[in-house]
Design a protein around this motif. Structure first.
Motif, mmCIF file in Angstrom:
data_model
loop_
_atom_site.group_PDB
_atom_site.id
_atom_site.type_symbol
_atom_site.label_atom_id
_atom_site.label_comp_id
_atom_site.label_asym_id
_atom_site.label_seq_id
_atom_site.Cartn_x
_atom_site.Cartn_y
_atom_site.Cartn_z
ATOM 1 N N VAL A 1 0.849 -1.187 0.000
ATOM 2 C CA VAL A 1 0.000 0.000 0.000
ATOM 3 C C VAL A 1 0.888 1.242 0.000
ATOM 4 N N MET A 2 0.818 2.013 -1.069
ATOM 5 C CA MET A 2 1.634 3.207 -1.194
ATOM 6 C C MET A 2 0.817 4.436 -0.817
ATOM 7 N N ALA A 3 1.548 5.496 -0.441
ATOM 8 C CA ALA A 3 0.875 6.697 0.039
ATOM 9 C C ALA A 3 0.324 7.548 -1.099
ATOM 10 N N SER A 4 0.899 7.426 -2.291
ATOM 11 C CA SER A 4 0.470 8.293 -3.392
ATOM 12 C C SER A 4 0.784 7.638 -4.726
ATOM 13 N N GLU A 5 0.206 8.201 -5.791
ATOM 14 C CA GLU A 5 0.482 7.709 -7.144
ATOM 15 C C GLU A 5 1.976 7.789 -7.441
ATOM 16 N N GLU A 6 2.583 8.914 -7.006
ATOM 17 C CA GLU A 6 4.004 9.132 -7.289
ATOM 18 C C GLU A 6 4.840 8.023 -6.620
ATOM 19 N N ALA A 7 4.494 7.748 -5.371
ATOM 20 C CA ALA A 7 5.232 6.712 -4.638
ATOM 21 C C ALA A 7 5.039 5.355 -5.312
ATOM 22 N N ALA A 8 3.818 5.114 -5.803
ATOM 23 C CA ALA A 8 3.538 3.839 -6.455
ATOM 24 C C ALA A 8 4.340 3.707 -7.744
ATOM 25 N N PRO B 1 10.128 0.339 -6.188
ATOM 26 C CA PRO B 1 10.970 -0.684 -6.810
ATOM 27 C C PRO B 1 10.177 -1.984 -6.920
ATOM 28 N N MET B 2 10.024 -2.462 -8.149
ATOM 29 C CA MET B 2 9.255 -3.704 -8.333
ATOM 30 C C MET B 2 10.209 -4.868 -8.133
ATOM 31 N N ASP B 3 10.592 -5.058 -6.860
ATOM 32 C CA ASP B 3 11.599 -6.084 -6.578
ATOM 33 C C ASP B 3 10.975 -7.429 -6.277
ATOM 34 N N ASP B 4 9.660 -7.473 -6.289
ATOM 35 C CA ASP B 4 9.009 -8.730 -5.982
ATOM 36 C C ASP B 4 7.803 -8.919 -6.906
ATOM 37 N N ASP B 5 7.904 -9.916 -7.764
ATOM 38 C CA ASP B 5 6.831 -10.154 -8.733
ATOM 39 C C ASP B 5 5.532 -10.585 -8.068
ATOM 40 N N ASP B 6 5.652 -11.087 -6.839
ATOM 41 C CA ASP B 6 4.463 -11.605 -6.176
ATOM 42 C C ASP B 6 3.671 -10.511 -5.466
ATOM 43 N N ILE B 7 4.240 -9.307 -5.443
ATOM 44 C CA ILE B 7 3.559 -8.225 -4.736
ATOM 45 C C ILE B 7 3.189 -7.129 -5.722
ATOM 46 N N ASP B 8 1.913 -6.791 -5.733
ATOM 47 C CA ASP B 8 1.450 -5.698 -6.565
ATOM 48 C C ASP B 8 1.418 -4.434 -5.719
ATOM 49 N N VAL B 9 1.324 -3.300 -6.388
ATOM 50 C CA VAL B 9 1.312 -2.033 -5.669
ATOM 51 C C VAL B 9 -0.050 -1.379 -5.849
#
Ligand SMILES: [Zn+2]
Length: 205
Positions: free
Chosen positions: A116-123, A127-135
């Motif tokens: 869970v990101m705080a903002s669109e910019e943060a999302a 870093p997409m370091d984990d394929d199993d986790i979506d943002v």
């Protein structure tokens, strides 16, 4: 619109349509509940026309589990809090089988972890370091209902088919590549030519 069943009591404030997702994750909220297809308009739109009349009343079972991980950004220095939510959804959606053209219930059983990101910019810069986790972008007025709906939509097959069709429609034949393809529609029945009709009249003398 009917009210979705509110989930069993949770220590953390939770409302299917409007929840402070940040607080939910920070406090380790955990809920489970059911929501009817009729409360998921985008799923209703995907539901086959020939679905049983009871299809809008069928429910999806969902769970949401929030949690937080604290990580030292630099040794002994700032601690960053990363928020996550695990989402599972089970149920079924009535679709038209592309092979036999009959309506059938597609089982949905999905499980996903989101950061869970705080903002669109943060999302965007995450870093997409984990394929199993979506943002996802969190909000103090986050709709878990829409997240559940998103998950069901994503779980829908692009080419819906029975695992095994109850009976293959006779208009369908198996192509050489093993793929089942609809046969060309039968030619229109030939009408008797007007000349033939005339010829018929002539012989009636
Ligand atoms: Zn089928």
């Amino acid at each position: 619109m009917s009210q979705p069943t509110q989930p069993a009591a949770s220590a953390v404030a939770f409302d299917l349509r409007e929840t402070d997702l940040f607080a939910f994750c920070r406090k380790g909220g955990s809920v489970a509940g059911d929501v009817a297809t009729r409360d998921l308009p985008r799923i209703l739109a995907e539901t086959a026309e020939d679905a049983p009349a009871s299809a809008p009343d069928e429910t999806f079972h969902y769970t949401l589990t929030g949690f937080m991980r604290e990580e030292a950004v630099e040794a002994g220095a700032v601690v960053s809090q990363r928020l996550f939510v695990d989402v599972t959804v089970q149920g079924r959606v009535w679709l038209d089988c592309q092979r036999c053209l009959q309506v059938y219930p597609e089982p949905i059983d999905t499980s996903m972890r989101f950061e869970v990101m705080a903002s669109e910019e943060a999302a965007d810069s995450a870093p997409m370091d984990d394929d199993d986790i979506d943002v996802i972008v969190g909000s103090k007025k986050f709709s878990p209902l829409e997240l559940v709906e998103d998950e069901v939509l994503l779980a829908l097959p692009s080419a819906p088919k029975h695992m095994v069709c109850p009976a293959v429609h006779e208009s369908l034949v198996t192509g050489a590549d093993g793929e089942v393809e609809p046969e060309a529609p039968p030619e229109e029945e030939k009408r008797p030519s007007p000349f033939a009709a005339l010829a018929g009249l002539k012989t009636k003398h």
